[in-house]
Enzyme design. Structure first.
Site, mmCIF file in Angstrom:
data_model
loop_
_atom_site.group_PDB
_atom_site.id
_atom_site.type_symbol
_atom_site.label_atom_id
_atom_site.label_comp_id
_atom_site.label_asym_id
_atom_site.label_seq_id
_atom_site.Cartn_x
_atom_site.Cartn_y
_atom_site.Cartn_z
ATOM 1 N N SER A 1 0.804 -1.232 0.000
ATOM 2 C CA SER A 1 0.000 0.000 0.000
ATOM 3 C C SER A 1 0.835 1.280 0.000
ATOM 4 O O SER A 1 0.559 2.183 -0.804
ATOM 5 C CB SER A 1 -0.970 -0.002 1.188
ATOM 6 O OG SER A 1 -1.909 -1.032 1.015
ATOM 7 N N THR B 1 -5.656 -3.441 7.422
ATOM 8 C CA THR B 1 -5.521 -4.835 7.022
ATOM 9 C C THR B 1 -5.568 -5.724 8.260
ATOM 10 O O THR B 1 -5.854 -5.253 9.369
ATOM 11 C CB THR B 1 -4.255 -5.016 6.143
ATOM 12 O OG1 THR B 1 -4.217 -6.352 5.674
ATOM 13 C CG2 THR B 1 -2.972 -4.677 6.874
ATOM 14 N N LYS C 1 -9.529 -5.428 10.734
ATOM 15 C CA LYS C 1 -10.673 -5.011 9.923
ATOM 16 C C LYS C 1 -11.988 -4.905 10.708
ATOM 17 O O LYS C 1 -12.811 -4.042 10.413
ATOM 18 C CB LYS C 1 -10.821 -5.942 8.724
ATOM 19 C CG LYS C 1 -9.673 -5.777 7.725
ATOM 20 C CD LYS C 1 -9.885 -6.602 6.478
ATOM 21 C CE LYS C 1 -8.874 -6.179 5.420
ATOM 22 N NZ LYS C 1 -9.262 -6.604 4.074
ATOM 23 N N ALA D 1 -15.145 -18.536 0.571
ATOM 24 C CA ALA D 1 -16.150 -17.854 1.395
ATOM 25 C C ALA D 1 -15.506 -17.088 2.544
ATOM 26 O O ALA D 1 -16.091 -16.952 3.616
ATOM 27 C CB ALA D 1 -17.162 -18.876 1.927
ATOM 28 N N GLY E 1 -13.176 -13.406 3.736
ATOM 29 C CA GLY E 1 -13.466 -11.982 3.720
ATOM 30 C C GLY E 1 -13.519 -11.400 2.317
ATOM 31 O O GLY E 1 -14.382 -10.556 2.015
HETATM 32 P P1 ATR Z 1 -9.681 -14.054 2.862
HETATM 33 O O1 ATR Z 1 -10.109 -13.305 4.086
HETATM 34 O O2 ATR Z 1 -8.368 -13.618 2.298
HETATM 35 O O3 ATR Z 1 -10.732 -14.099 1.813
HETATM 36 P P2 ATR Z 1 -9.905 -16.505 4.424
HETATM 37 O O4 ATR Z 1 -10.951 -15.871 5.259
HETATM 38 O O5 ATR Z 1 -8.714 -17.054 5.095
HETATM 39 O O6 ATR Z 1 -9.370 -15.541 3.287
HETATM 40 O O7 ATR Z 1 -10.613 -17.626 3.547
HETATM 41 C C1 ATR Z 1 -9.880 -18.570 2.888
HETATM 42 C C2 ATR Z 1 -10.750 -19.314 1.887
HETATM 43 O O8 ATR Z 1 -9.913 -20.289 1.248
HETATM 44 C C3 ATR Z 1 -11.904 -20.087 2.519
HETATM 45 O O9 ATR Z 1 -12.976 -20.104 1.608
HETATM 46 C C4 ATR Z 1 -11.310 -21.481 2.677
HETATM 47 O O10 ATR Z 1 -12.232 -22.547 2.714
HETATM 48 P P3 ATR Z 1 -12.914 -23.001 4.115
HETATM 49 O O11 ATR Z 1 -13.958 -21.988 4.407
HETATM 50 O O12 ATR Z 1 -13.466 -24.340 3.828
HETATM 51 O O13 ATR Z 1 -11.790 -23.020 5.116
HETATM 52 C C5 ATR Z 1 -10.503 -21.567 1.404
HETATM 53 N N1 ATR Z 1 -9.451 -22.587 1.468
HETATM 54 C C6 ATR Z 1 -8.292 -22.518 2.143
HETATM 55 N N2 ATR Z 1 -7.554 -23.647 1.954
HETATM 56 C C7 ATR Z 1 -8.302 -24.446 1.134
HETATM 57 C C8 ATR Z 1 -8.100 -25.748 0.556
HETATM 58 N N3 ATR Z 1 -6.981 -26.441 0.781
HETATM 59 N N4 ATR Z 1 -9.067 -26.228 -0.256
HETATM 60 C C9 ATR Z 1 -10.195 -25.520 -0.492
HETATM 61 N N5 ATR Z 1 -10.436 -24.301 0.020
HETATM 62 C C10 ATR Z 1 -9.509 -23.766 0.826
#
Ligand code: ATR
Length: 279
Positions: free
Chosen positions: A21, A66, A70, A132, A134
């Site tokens: 940033s 960040t 948040k 699913a 943030g």
């Molecule tokens: P951000 O805030 O950056 O969007 P996050 O909140 O850490 O990230 O979300 C990570 C996403 O990656 C989630 O959708 C997670 O799936 P789960 O809700 O089932 O945990 C997904 N994710 C992380 N590792 C994964 C994997 N090995 N296979 C499938 N989905 C994964």
């Protein structure tokens, strides 16, 4: 030249030293010819609200927010813009003469990156969102607000996808793994918001081979700048993008909120790419 008149903004997080940033903000300020500077501030989670009080007291004009702050900063703000209100989190605080407003600009950043990179409008469009977390929440909310026709959300943990679709209005629905291919074939834009493929991870969150040249695949990861998913989607014919454009466009919106002027996204894109290349 930094002087006593220089306006200060920045980014708060923990960790935050790796943040792109400040480089993106300062390139835009130089191009705009404004006397502003952006810095990174490491703020421990327990100090989130104290840091907000400090930025108010010291007259910082705004900060990007960040992880892990948040949601933590929200109680210290005076008001929330509609998207931040809906999501319950902010990625930006604007200080307007002592009134602190929390904004969430990731969703508009995604929408504007699509328009800028591909000329793809959201209204009437069909989208598949994988993940699913943030980022998915911000994107689904923005797509719903902007009138997408269909927003199909899938996730390893389907219960979290059920939560996310509540943000997307009537157009949003959950799809399970078995229905993903059909949803993908019908989509204009498919978005990976999961962390699968990040860093040294060479794996893909789903098989993009059903995509065609009529479709766009966005992977919001920017490390690496081309994921295995992007390579495979491009091989299938799809137009692809990484997450740098969304990152830049969410920052464009933040700088517009802070300064009241529109920065040049191209300048910020160049700064982001240079900062990433220098890592
Ligand atoms: P951000 O805030 O950056 O969007 P996050 O909140 O850490 O990230 O979300 C990570 C996403 O990656 C989630 O959708 C997670 O799936 P789960 O809700 O089932 O945990 C997904 N994710 C992380 N590792 C994964 C994997 N090995 N296979 C499938 N989905 C994964």
């Amino acid at each position: 030249m930094i002087s006593g008149y220089t306006e200060v903004c920045g980014v708060i997080g923990d960790p935050v030293r790796h943040s792109l940033s400040p480089a993106i903000h300062n390139a835009a300020f130089a191009d705009m010819g404004v006397d502003w500077v952006s810095l990174a501030f490491t703020v421990a989670p327990e100090d989130a609200t104290v840091a907000v009080a400090g930025l108010r007291a010291m007259g910082l004009r705004g900060v990007s927010v960040t992880m892990p702050h948040k949601a933590l900063v929200v109680p210290a703000l005076d008001q929330l813009a509609p998207s931040a209100q809906a999501l319950g989190v902010v990625n930006c605080i604007a200080n307007d003469n002592g009134v602190l407003t929390g904004h969430s600009t990731d969703g508009i950043g995604f929408v504007n990156s699509l328009a800028s990179d591909f000329g793809v409008p959201v209204a009437g469009g069909r989208f598949v969102i994988v993940g699913a977390g943030g980022a998915a929440r911000s994107i689904v909310h923005a797509l719903g607000v902007d009138g997408a026709q269909d927003i199909a959300v899938t996730n390893r943990t389907l219960a979290k996808a059920e939560d996310v679709v509540l943000l997307g209005g009537a157009a949003a629905r959950v799809v399970d793994g078995a229905s993903l291919t059909a949803a993908m074939k019908a989509a204009d834009v498919v978005v990976n918001t999961t962390s699968v493929g990040m860093g040294e991870d060479p794996s893909m969150p789903f098989d993009p081979s059903p995509l065609t040249d009529a479709q766009v695949l966005v992977d919001i990861i920017y490390n690496p700048i081309e994921t295995a998913l992007m390579t495979a989607a491009a091989a299938a014919g799809a137009r692809t993008a990484n997450g740098v454009s969304m990152l830049v466009h969410q920052a464009v919106e933040q700088l517009r909120l802070w300064t009241g002027h529109m920065p040049d996204p191209a300048v910020m894109m160049t700064a982001a790419s240079a900062a990433l290349a220098g890592r």
